[in-house]
Design a protein around this motif. Structure first.
Motif, PDB file in Angstrom:
ATOM      1  N   ALA A  95       0.831  -1.208   0.000  1.00 15.90           N
ATOM      2  CA  ALA A  95       0.000   0.000   0.000  1.00 15.90           C
ATOM      3  C   ALA A  95       0.865   1.257   0.000  1.00 15.90           C
ATOM      4  O   ALA A  95       0.592   2.207  -0.744  1.00 15.90           O
ATOM      5  N   PHE A  96       1.918   1.280   0.811  1.00 14.82           N
ATOM      6  CA  PHE A  96       2.819   2.437   0.824  1.00 14.82           C
ATOM      7  C   PHE A  96       3.498   2.617  -0.533  1.00 14.82           C
ATOM      8  O   PHE A  96       3.652   3.744  -1.020  1.00 14.82           O
ATOM      9  N   GLY A  97       3.933   1.510  -1.147  1.00 14.23           N
ATOM     10  CA  GLY A  97       4.602   1.602  -2.442  1.00 14.23           C
ATOM     11  C   GLY A  97       3.697   2.187  -3.517  1.00 14.23           C
ATOM     12  O   GLY A  97       4.108   3.071  -4.286  1.00 14.23           O
ATOM     13  N   GLN A 149      -5.490  -6.185  12.320  1.00 18.69           N
ATOM     14  CA  GLN A 149      -4.983  -5.012  11.602  1.00 18.69           C
ATOM     15  C   GLN A 149      -4.968  -5.246  10.098  1.00 18.69           C
ATOM     16  O   GLN A 149      -5.033  -4.289   9.319  1.00 18.69           O
ATOM     17  N   ALA A 150      -4.853  -6.503   9.674  1.00 13.73           N
ATOM     18  CA  ALA A 150      -4.833  -6.806   8.238  1.00 13.73           C
ATOM     19  C   ALA A 150      -6.217  -6.678   7.610  1.00 13.73           C
ATOM     20  O   ALA A 150      -6.329  -6.382   6.413  1.00 13.73           O
ATOM     21  N   ARG A 151      -7.268  -6.885   8.400  1.00 12.95           N
ATOM     22  CA  ARG A 151      -8.628  -6.875   7.847  1.00 12.95           C
ATOM     23  C   ARG A 151      -8.993  -5.535   7.196  1.00 12.95           C
ATOM     24  O   ARG A 151      -9.499  -5.522   6.064  1.00 12.95           O
ATOM     25  N   PRO A 152      -8.745  -4.383   7.851  1.00 15.51           N
ATOM     26  CA  PRO A 152      -9.062  -3.113   7.167  1.00 15.51           C
ATOM     27  C   PRO A 152      -8.250  -2.911   5.891  1.00 15.51           C
ATOM     28  O   PRO A 152      -8.750  -2.331   4.920  1.00 15.51           O
ATOM     29  N   LEU A 153      -7.011  -3.394   5.885  1.00 13.22           N
ATOM     30  CA  LEU A 153      -6.192  -3.284   4.681  1.00 13.22           C
ATOM     31  C   LEU A 153      -6.816  -4.049   3.529  1.00 13.22           C
ATOM     32  O   LEU A 153      -6.886  -3.564   2.398  1.00 13.22           O
ATOM     33  N   VAL A 154      -7.266  -5.261   3.812  1.00 11.72           N
ATOM     34  CA  VAL A 154      -7.886  -6.084   2.769  1.00 11.72           C
ATOM     35  C   VAL A 154      -9.189  -5.441   2.295  1.00 11.72           C
ATOM     36  O   VAL A 154      -9.476  -5.413   1.089  1.00 11.72           O
ATOM     37  N   ALA A 202     -10.167  -1.457  -4.205  1.00 11.74           N
ATOM     38  CA  ALA A 202      -9.315  -0.507  -4.928  1.00 11.74           C
ATOM     39  C   ALA A 202      -8.699  -1.104  -6.183  1.00 11.74           C
ATOM     40  O   ALA A 202      -8.112  -0.360  -6.976  1.00 11.74           O
ATOM     41  N   VAL A 203      -8.835  -2.429  -6.393  1.00 12.29           N
ATOM     42  CA  VAL A 203      -8.197  -3.066  -7.557  1.00 12.29           C
ATOM     43  C   VAL A 203      -8.691  -2.475  -8.880  1.00 12.29           C
ATOM     44  O   VAL A 203      -7.887  -2.121  -9.750  1.00 12.29           O
ATOM     45  N   LEU A 209      -7.125   0.823  -9.380  1.00 12.68           N
ATOM     46  CA  LEU A 209      -5.700   0.738  -9.711  1.00 12.68           C
ATOM     47  C   LEU A 209      -5.501   0.463 -11.199  1.00 12.68           C
ATOM     48  O   LEU A 209      -4.552   0.974 -11.806  1.00 12.68           O
ATOM     49  N   PHE A 210      -6.378  -0.338 -11.800  1.00  9.89           N
ATOM     50  CA  PHE A 210      -6.305  -0.547 -13.253  1.00  9.89           C
ATOM     51  C   PHE A 210      -6.547   0.775 -13.988  1.00  9.89           C
ATOM     52  O   PHE A 210      -5.882   1.075 -14.983  1.00  9.89           O
ATOM     53  N   TRP A 211      -7.512   1.550 -13.490  1.00 14.29           N
ATOM     54  CA  TRP A 211      -7.725   2.880 -14.076  1.00 14.29           C
ATOM     55  C   TRP A 211      -6.505   3.761 -13.874  1.00 14.29           C
ATOM     56  O   TRP A 211      -6.112   4.518 -14.776  1.00 14.29           O
ATOM     57  N   ALA A 212      -5.866   3.668 -12.694  1.00  9.81           N
ATOM     58  CA  ALA A 212      -4.720   4.521 -12.386  1.00  9.81           C
ATOM     59  C   ALA A 212      -3.543   4.237 -13.315  1.00  9.81           C
ATOM     60  O   ALA A 212      -2.803   5.154 -13.677  1.00  9.81           O
ATOM     61  N   VAL A 213      -3.364   2.976 -13.710  1.00  2.75           N
ATOM     62  CA  VAL A 213      -2.269   2.643 -14.627  1.00  2.75           C
ATOM     63  C   VAL A 213      -2.432   3.403 -15.936  1.00  2.75           C
ATOM     64  O   VAL A 213      -1.462   3.948 -16.491  1.00  2.75           O
TER      65      VAL A 213
END
Length: 368
Positions: free
Chosen positions: A104-106, A224-229, A235-236, A239-243
């Motif tokens: 996520a940071f990357g 803590q991983a659950r909110p990330l997922v 967001a996938v 992210l395709f739109w962002a590319v």
């Protein structure tokens, strides 16, 4: 636009019905859908994925007790193993949080650097991380939310900080240098607010908040991983739109406007996506500094792509966080350092090198 000409950045130039691919690109076809891909970026992403898989196994092997790689693989495959408690219960949840936060940071750093057109721009520098941190410290100090809900408070704080930066940086458009400078100012102000909250709060609560502010994966797990997922999965598609949107943002403003692109809306969308990713990662692990600054630039130098590659940035960010946490656990054992300390040791000199490089470039440009 006529069929004979294509002005899309990175797209093959068309002459009549024949298409000539740019050097270094290939076409990936699947069920009638064609996608132009950068060959070196694909190769680098595959190499990073293999390296990350090896580091994951090493991470799960090394600890207070060494677990053979064969047993680690058995646990990952869901097979019975005597090391299920050590690997599956103690080490794996922490690793999952590290992987998700690093990715996520990357990606957040790649999106924000694309919008700002500046390698110095990152959630750490422009105030997003500090906004997320201020909201989280306030939530901890005043006991507003449960510990597992801190990522949601971080998202709210990060979005508020980004909105503040966007409003003050807007002057008939979003200029890259003004965006970074306003972000630095907001970052300093929010850092002061965090210190004020720590000073005025309860001593024990303030100590807990200080530990969180160092950025650590200690005691992190699936809660803590659950909110990330929950954030990364929806967001996938974005992210395709962002590319694709990254190619549009790479144009200068006049060219993009001439092509009919609503550049400010695209920039706002990319920034919002980057802010959400950085904020939820900050809430899960604390502000792990410099990963969002370092990972996109490493990925771009490896791929030599025209735009910052999102997939390689995500893999690089995950790799940096996992390796840093492994060193933090074992470098001064039995003392365990926060992972944010290790990333700061590497990231701070890199930031100074970037600043000096930009200064030298400005001087050479002015002399010419």
């Amino acid at each position: 636009m006529s069929r004979a000409t294509s002005l899309e950045p990175g797209a093959p130039e068309r002459t009549g019905l024949a298409a000539v691919r740019p050097y270094g690109y290939g076409v990936w076809r699947l069920r009638g859908v064609s996608l132009l891909v950068h060959r070196r970026s694909v190769a680098v992403a595959l190499g990073l994925a293999v390296l990350l898989a090896a580091v994951v196994v090493l991470y799960l092997c090394v600890g207070e007790s060494f677990v053979p790689p064969a047993q680690v693989v058995r646990v990952l495959l869901g097979r019975p193993s005597p090391d299920q408690l050590v690997v599956g219960t103690l080490r794996l949840p922490r690793l999952v949080v590290g992987l998700l936060c690093g990715a996520a940071f990357g990606m957040a750093g790649a999106l924000i650097q694309t919008v700002a057109r500046n390698p110095l721009a990152s959630p750490d520098v422009i105030g997003v991380t500090q906004g997320a941190g201020a909201a989280t410290v306030a939530a901890i100090s005043f006991n507003l939310v449960d510990y597992a809900q801190l990522p949601y408070a971080s998202v709210a704080g990060g979005l508020a900080a980004a909105l503040l930066v966007y409003v003050f940086a807007w002057r008939r458009g979003l200029h890259a240098s003004r965006f970074v400078l306003v972000g630095i100012a907001v970052s300093v102000a929010l850092g002061s607010l965090i210190q004020l909250l720590l000073t005025k709060g309860d001593v024990l609560v303030a100590q807990q908040a200080k530990v969180w502010l160092t950025g650590s994966l200690n005691s992190r797990g699936y809660d803590q991983a659950r909110p990330l997922v929950l954030v990364l999965l929806p967001a996938v598609p974005a992210l395709f739109w962002a590319v694709r949107a990254q190619r549009v943002v790479s144009f200068d403003d006049q060219t993009a406007t001439a092509l009919g692109v609503r550049l400010n809306r695209v920039r706002l969308g990319l920034t919002a996506l980057g802010v959400v990713l950085a904020s939820v990662a900050t809430g899960a692990s604390g502000p792990i500094g410099f990963v969002a600054l370092l990972a996109p630039q490493l990925a771009r130098r490896l791929t030599r792509a025209p735009q910052i590659p999102l997939l390689s940035s995500a893999l690089t960010g995950a790799l940096v966080v996992v390796v840093a946490d492994l060193l933090a656990r074992r470098l001064f054992s039995p003392l365990e350092l926060p992972v944010g300390v290790l990333t700061a040791v590497v990231g701070a000199p890199y930031l100074m090198w970037l600043i000096s490089r930009s200064r030298n470039r400005d001087r050479s440009g002015g002399a010419s």
